[in-house]
Enzyme design. Structure first.
Site, PDB file in Angstrom:
ATOM      1  N   HIS A  14       0.853  -1.200   0.000  1.00  0.00           N
ATOM      2  CA  HIS A  14       0.000   0.000   0.000  1.00  0.00           C
ATOM      3  C   HIS A  14       0.883   1.242   0.000  1.00  0.00           C
ATOM      4  CE1 HIS A  14      -3.789   2.073   1.897  1.00  0.00           C
ATOM      5  NE2 HIS A  14      -2.955   3.015   1.463  1.00  0.00           N
ATOM      6  N   HIS A  16       1.331   5.398  -1.766  1.00  0.00           N
ATOM      7  CA  HIS A  16       0.846   6.508  -2.611  1.00  0.00           C
ATOM      8  C   HIS A  16       2.056   7.150  -3.282  1.00  0.00           C
ATOM      9  CE1 HIS A  16      -3.198   6.562  -0.674  1.00  0.00           C
ATOM     10  NE2 HIS A  16      -2.508   6.054   0.329  1.00  0.00           N
ATOM     11  N   LYS A 103      -9.499  -0.249  -4.804  1.00  0.00           N
ATOM     12  CA  LYS A 103      -9.407   0.378  -3.480  1.00  0.00           C
ATOM     13  C   LYS A 103     -10.671   1.179  -3.224  1.00  0.00           C
ATOM     14  CE  LYS A 103      -7.747   1.815   0.353  1.00  0.00           C
ATOM     15  NZ  LYS A 103      -6.913   2.989   0.576  1.00  0.00           N
ATOM     16  N   HIS A 140     -10.477   0.804   2.753  1.00  0.00           N
ATOM     17  CA  HIS A 140     -10.248   1.815   3.781  1.00  0.00           C
ATOM     18  C   HIS A 140     -11.406   1.582   4.760  1.00  0.00           C
ATOM     19  CE1 HIS A 140      -8.740   5.815   5.221  1.00  0.00           C
ATOM     20  NE2 HIS A 140      -9.795   5.576   5.968  1.00  0.00           N
ATOM     21  N   HIS A 182      -4.376  -0.711   6.627  1.00  0.00           N
ATOM     22  CA  HIS A 182      -3.914   0.126   7.744  1.00  0.00           C
ATOM     23  C   HIS A 182      -4.736  -0.022   9.031  1.00  0.00           C
ATOM     24  CE1 HIS A 182      -6.926   2.605   5.775  1.00  0.00           C
ATOM     25  NE2 HIS A 182      -6.125   3.024   4.851  1.00  0.00           N
ATOM     26  N   ASP A 257       1.463   2.589   3.553  1.00  0.00           N
ATOM     27  CA  ASP A 257       0.590   3.755   3.378  1.00  0.00           C
ATOM     28  C   ASP A 257       1.407   5.046   3.331  1.00  0.00           C
ATOM     29  OD1 ASP A 257      -1.733   5.132   2.905  1.00  0.00           O
ATOM     30  OD2 ASP A 257      -2.477   5.043   4.958  1.00  0.00           O
TER      31      ASP A 257
HETATM   32  C1  NCD Z   1      -3.898   8.892   2.228  1.00  0.00           C
HETATM   33  C2  NCD Z   1      -3.424   9.956   1.238  1.00  0.00           C
HETATM   34  O1  NCD Z   1      -2.838  10.944   1.656  1.00  0.00           O
HETATM   35  O2  NCD Z   1      -3.591   9.747   0.023  1.00  0.00           O
HETATM   36  N1  NCD Z   1      -3.978   9.473   3.532  1.00  0.00           N
HETATM   37  C3  NCD Z   1      -4.013   8.827   4.722  1.00  0.00           C
HETATM   38  O3  NCD Z   1      -4.237   9.490   5.726  1.00  0.00           O
HETATM   39  N2  NCD Z   1      -3.806   7.537   4.848  1.00  0.00           N
HETATM   40  C4  NCD Z   1      -5.194   8.349   1.803  1.00  0.00           C
HETATM   41  C5  NCD Z   1      -5.550   7.089   2.535  1.00  0.00           C
HETATM   42  O4  NCD Z   1      -4.917   6.068   2.340  1.00  0.00           O
HETATM   43  O5  NCD Z   1      -6.474   7.151   3.346  1.00  0.00           O
HETATM   44 ZN    ZN Z   2      -3.400   4.976   1.778  1.00  0.00          ZN
END
Ligand code: NCD
Ligand code: ZN
Length: 361
Positions: A14, A16, A103, A140, A182, A257
């Site tokens: 996971h 971003h 997702k 989520h 998470h 994450d």
């Molecule tokens: C993530 C993001 O910033 O894209 N933020 C987070 O708090 N985890 C989005 C997500 O995974 O919820």
């Molecule tokens: Zn995330």
């Protein structure tokens, strides 16, 4: 005392990677340590077609350093635009990028969640098709809005999801492959320990939820670098999530994450959700497993369970970590001069954070 450990190259279930200059700044950091990763689709616009996933994969590949064999694995965002037909198309890998998972973001709960459904249970047609083709759903797992569209208490969102939404989802789609992302609460850890099953119902844990609790979040002012969804919870929750990781179950894996945001959004009165952890995620996980006396479980958690769930081979390469203190001293700076502050940073973290393990070079 163990002071060195060699494991298969890890997998991030996971992450971003964003877009543009931010993507170019953070992708090499993940590619340096992980052999592959499941890349989140909450870009703007969101990734909800096979063509968009292929184009996004191309953008990421262009940022992977030469000589690296890192492979980003693409996902769909469960928007109202995502059709059942697109599921089969993406999963079969047409348009030059296979899409590995979908997702779901609850509407309004987190960064770029404005395209999500209020409840995952509203997306029945897409879920039915995913169940049919065997495509995993990444959750989520928080209830953000109640039936009257009022925001729930953010400390209760995961509990409400695990107690109410998740059992209904499992009943309605008994063969759907699900990953609860998470995990942050004892209730979620109890649920996964009891009901988790390899290849069927799995869960991921972030370094943030293993290391921090809400006392630290509020110590000496609100610590926005650890502001994320799900919020870090009570000390007891953190201990329960740690205990689950310590058990070394085949259905629990690392999903960092890592979620970078520009400095202007993290140090703001309207702070964004998301913790940028990729500069030290692997090392932080190793430190926690060491503290738990569970280094023998680290390789399964980091390098094997995640790939298996997504149907790919674990890496044949090895990476060695050694026990040696270091600190995160610099922000990452994009080509546009934007600073991105990682968790654990000496200046903006919680004070004197020492990372006990490092990757051997
Ligand atoms: C993530 C993001 O910033 O894209 N933020 C987070 O708090 N985890 C989005 C997500 O995974 O919820
Ligand atoms: Zn995330």
């Amino acid at each position: 005392m163990t002071d060195s450990i060699t494991i298969r190259r890890p997998f991030d279930s996971h992450v971003h990677l964003r877009q543009g200059a931010m993507l170019r700044a953070v992708t090499p950091i993940t590619a340096q340590k992980f052999f592959s990763a499941i890349v989140m689709p909450n870009t703007d616009p969101p990734i909800d077609t096979t063509e968009a996933a292929a184009a996004y994969k191309e953008e990421i590949m262009a940022a992977v350093p030469e000589g690296s064999t890192f492979e980003p694995l693409m996902t769909f965002y469960l928007t109202k635009n995502l059709s059942p037909a697109e599921i089969a198309k993406g999963f079969s890998g047409e348009a030059s990028a296979k899409v590995y998972a979908v997702k779901s973001y609850p509407y309004g709960a987190t960064t770029n969640s404005q395209w999500g459904y209020r409840s995952i249970l509203e997306a029945k047609d897409v879920l039915r098709e995913m169940e049919r083709v065997g495509m995993p759903l990444m959750l989520h797992g928080e209830v953000h809005l109640n039936d009257h569209d009022e925001e729930e208490d953010p400390y209760e969102g995961e509990r409400l999801f695990v107690e109410d939404t998740l059992p209904r989802l499992l009943d309605a789609f008994p063969r759907l492959k699900i990953s609860l992302e998470h995990m942050s609460t004892a209730i979620a850890a109890d649920f996964i320990e009891k009901n988790g099953a390899e290849g069927k119902l799995v869960a991921t844990i972030t370094p943030t939820h293993l290391l921090y609790d809400r006392r630290q979040a509020f110590s000496g002012g609100y610590r926005t670098l650890i502001h994320m969804k799900p919020l870090v919870k009570r000390r007891e929750d953190r201990e329960r999530v740690r205990a689950l990781a310590q058990r070394g179950l085949p259905f629990v894996s690392a999903g960092s994450d890592s979620a970078p945001h520009p400095e202007s959004k993290k140090f703001s009165s309207c702070v964004t959700f998301g913790v940028f952890c990729s500069p030290a995620a692997l090392e932080m996980y190793t430190g926690v497993f060491d503290e738990l006396g569970a280094l023998d479980k680290l390789e399964n958690f980091l390098s094997i369970n995640g790939p298996r769930f997504y149907g790919i081979q674990p890496s044949e390469e090895r990476i060695t970590l050694i026990k040696k203190d270091w600190q995160v001293t610099e922000p990452v700076i994009t080509s546009e001069g934007v600073k991105v502050w990682p968790i654990g940073h000496v200046q903006h973290g919680l004070g004197n954070e020492v990372i006990r393990w490092q990757v051997k070079r």
